[in-house]
Design an enzyme around this catalytic site. Structure first.
Site, short mmCIF file in Angstrom:
data_model
loop_
_atom_site.label_atom_id
_atom_site.label_comp_id
_atom_site.label_asym_id
_atom_site.label_seq_id
_atom_site.Cartn_x
_atom_site.Cartn_y
_atom_site.Cartn_z
N GLU A 162 -10.96 -14.21 -18.22
CA GLU A 162 -10.39 -13.20 -19.13
C GLU A 162 -11.37 -12.08 -19.47
OE1 GLU A 162 -8.68 -15.30 -22.46
OE2 GLU A 162 -7.56 -16.64 -21.15
N ASP A 204 -7.66 -14.94 -14.92
CA ASP A 204 -7.20 -14.04 -15.99
C ASP A 204 -5.67 -14.14 -16.11
OD1 ASP A 204 -7.27 -12.08 -18.04
OD2 ASP A 204 -8.82 -10.94 -16.97
N GLU A 267 -2.64 -21.76 -14.61
CA GLU A 267 -2.31 -22.28 -15.95
C GLU A 267 -0.81 -22.15 -16.22
OE1 GLU A 267 -4.87 -20.70 -19.04
OE2 GLU A 267 -6.62 -20.67 -17.72
O1 G3I Z 1 -10.83 -30.95 -30.95
C1 G3I Z 1 -10.54 -30.32 -32.20
C2 G3I Z 1 -10.19 -31.35 -33.24
O2 G3I Z 1 -11.30 -32.17 -33.46
C3 G3I Z 1 -9.74 -30.61 -34.50
O3 G3I Z 1 -9.32 -31.55 -35.44
C4 G3I Z 1 -8.61 -29.66 -34.22
C5 G3I Z 1 -8.18 -28.88 -35.45
O4 G3I Z 1 -7.87 -27.54 -35.15
O5 G3I Z 1 -9.05 -28.75 -33.23
C6 G3I Z 1 -9.38 -29.37 -32.01
O6 G3I Z 1 -9.80 -28.40 -31.10
C7 G3I Z 1 -8.78 -27.59 -30.55
C8 G3I Z 1 -8.85 -27.74 -29.03
O7 G3I Z 1 -7.92 -26.88 -28.44
C9 G3I Z 1 -8.55 -29.17 -28.57
O8 G3I Z 1 -7.22 -29.51 -28.86
C10 G3I Z 1 -9.04 -26.16 -30.95
O9 G3I Z 1 -8.84 -26.01 -32.34
C11 G3I Z 1 -8.10 -25.25 -30.21
O10 G3I Z 1 -8.48 -23.89 -30.43
C12 G3I Z 1 -8.19 -25.53 -28.73
O11 G3I Z 1 -7.22 -24.71 -28.09
C13 G3I Z 1 -7.38 -24.55 -26.69
C14 G3I Z 1 -7.59 -23.06 -26.39
O12 G3I Z 1 -7.55 -22.84 -25.00
C15 G3I Z 1 -8.94 -22.58 -26.91
O13 G3I Z 1 -9.98 -23.24 -26.24
C16 G3I Z 1 -6.10 -25.04 -26.04
O14 G3I Z 1 -6.01 -26.47 -26.17
C17 G3I Z 1 -6.09 -24.68 -24.56
O15 G3I Z 1 -4.85 -25.01 -23.99
C18 G3I Z 1 -6.31 -23.18 -24.40
O16 G3I Z 1 -6.36 -22.89 -23.05
C19 G3I Z 1 -6.46 -21.52 -22.71
C20 G3I Z 1 -7.31 -21.41 -21.45
O17 G3I Z 1 -8.56 -22.03 -21.65
C21 G3I Z 1 -7.51 -19.95 -21.04
N1 G3I Z 1 -6.21 -19.31 -20.88
C22 G3I Z 1 -5.31 -19.41 -22.02
C23 G3I Z 1 -5.11 -20.88 -22.41
C24 G3I Z 1 -4.09 -21.00 -23.54
O18 G3I Z 1 -4.59 -20.41 -24.71
#
Ligand code: G3I
Length: 355
Positions: A162, A204, A267
């Site tokens: 991205e 991206d 994705e």
């Molecule tokens: O692991 C913690 C947990 O301990 C906590 O209690 C909880 C409370 O918010 O958060 C958990 O972490 C979350 C993590 O996912 C694991 O579930 C984060 O808050 C959350 O921000 C994170 O979101 C991920 C996001 O990327 C940011 O990294 C999504 O699962 C994931 O599907 C998403 O994937 C992205 C790709 O990497 C890039 N392209 C877009 C795609 C969708 O947004």
């Protein structure tokens, strides 16, 4: 493949037909779909994978069984991100991501690494006061430590994720601010130095809905190639939705392939709840429309030269697992498996489209 597919459909399914304006798919009688042992990985003529997280394999037996049964490629949804793998400047945490790599190996699946360089950095790095030399050292050390750790086990990487803004220019994210636009090319070089056999992707989103994004991304890749940067593939995230025009999907895939690079639909998911309805229910008609879009994607992807087909990866497995639910707080049903891991129409449409 067509004969195999037809006999499987004939032998193991009771062909009822669900139809709507745009689509007609063979639908197995309830229950039969999950009992057959011939699955996506057998029917797709290119690698087919999912992004997974081990919390779900640990806690949801049906999730684990579906992953083991259906895919021959895995991506780590979160475990390899800098936020997970780099808790502090002087420490790496590999145990979480190691478990996914072990799981992939145990099941004979290809492992794709996501992602080395992204704007979503850990808090300690956001607060890091170092100069550009220190930031460059962190970038290089991070990439090379992670790639070296997984050398020979992770076949490919989303090196940079991205990096293009909505107007098609280089996004002025934290890496750009600290290191200038050259951080992108250097990231690929650092990864290649660490593992010269790994396939390196630029990943991206938005190719299918924005010509500015699509042209910006494709131009970036062409300029990296012109400068002999070791980039081997383009990842189209394709987090799309039910309102997308099928031709927009085709244009996105064709224009990525025109770079000559490997193409990874990296994705994939297709959102249906576009009004953020808290009580949204997936109707058969919408499910059929969604399946038709999955079919179009698989069909177009299968038409690319096989030498460019890195594969298609969905962003998680079943509708309960989608990132969209926790992120937006509304029900959504964007994946080929339903909340109970039954195969949706999208599942059969993918197979039909690819064959
Ligand atoms: O692991 C913690 C947990 O301990 C906590 O209690 C909880 C409370 O918010 O958060 C958990 O972490 C979350 C993590 O996912 C694991 O579930 C984060 O808050 C959350 O921000 C994170 O979101 C991920 C996001 O990327 C940011 O990294 C999504 O699962 C994931 O599907 C998403 O994937 C992205 C790709 O990497 C890039 N392209 C877009 C795609 C969708 O947004």
């Amino acid at each position: 493949m067509k004969t195999l597919l037809s006999s499987w459909m004939l032998l193991l399914t009771v062909l009822s037909f669900v139809s709507c304006e745009r689509v007609l798919f063979p639908v197995p009688a309830e229950g039969l779909g999950t009992s057959v042992d011939t699955t996506l990985k057998d029917f797709m003529p290119f690698p087919f994978g999912a992004a997974i997280n081990m919390t779900r394999t640990d806690t949801q037996p049906l999730y684990k069984a579906t992953v083991e049964r259906e895919y021959n490629s895995l991506t780590s949804e979160g475990a390899m991100k800098m936020r997970s793998i780099r808790p502090a400047i002087d420490s790496f945490y590999f145990a979480g991501a190691d478990r996914i790599v072990d799981f992939a190996e145990l099941n004979g699946m290809r492992m794709h690494g996501h992602t080395l360089v992204w704007a979503a950095i850990p808090d300690w790095l956001r607060d890091f006061p170092g100069d550009s030399t220190a930031w460059e050292q962190i970038l290089k050390n991070h990439i090379q430590t992670v790639v070296t750790h997984y050398k020979g086990r992770v076949a490919s990487w989303d090196v940079v994720n991205e990096a293009i803004a909505d107007n098609g220019t280089i996004r002025q994210n934290i890496w750009y601010q600290k290191l200038g636009p050259g951080y992108i090319a250097r990231s690929f070089q650092y990864a290649h130095e660490a593992d010269s056999a790994a396939l390196l992707f630029y990943n991206d989103y938005g190719h299918e809905y924005s010509s500015a994004r699509r042209n910006g991304i494709n131009s970036l890749l062409r300029s990296l190639l012109a400068d002999s940067v070791p980039v081997h593939g383009i990842g189209l995230q394709m987090h799309t939705n039910i309102n997308i025009h099928p031709n927009a999907l085709r244009v996105a895939i064709d224009s990525a392939a025109a770079t000559g690079l490997l193409v990874h639909i990296s994705e994939l998911d297709i959102s249906v709840n576009r009004t953020n309805d808290p009580n949204y229910v997936l109707t058969p008609a919408v499910e059929a429309d969604q399946a038709e879009l999955f079919r179009v994607i698989a069909e177009k992807y299968a038409s690319l030269p096989s030498s460019q087909q890195f594969g298609i990866t969905t962003w998680n497995v079943g509708d309960l697992d989608t990132w969209r639910r926790p992120t937006y707080g509304f029900p959504d049903f964007p994946l080929p498996f339903d909340v109970d891991y039954n195969r949706k129409l999208a599942y059969y449409a993918l197979i039909e489209g690819a064959n």
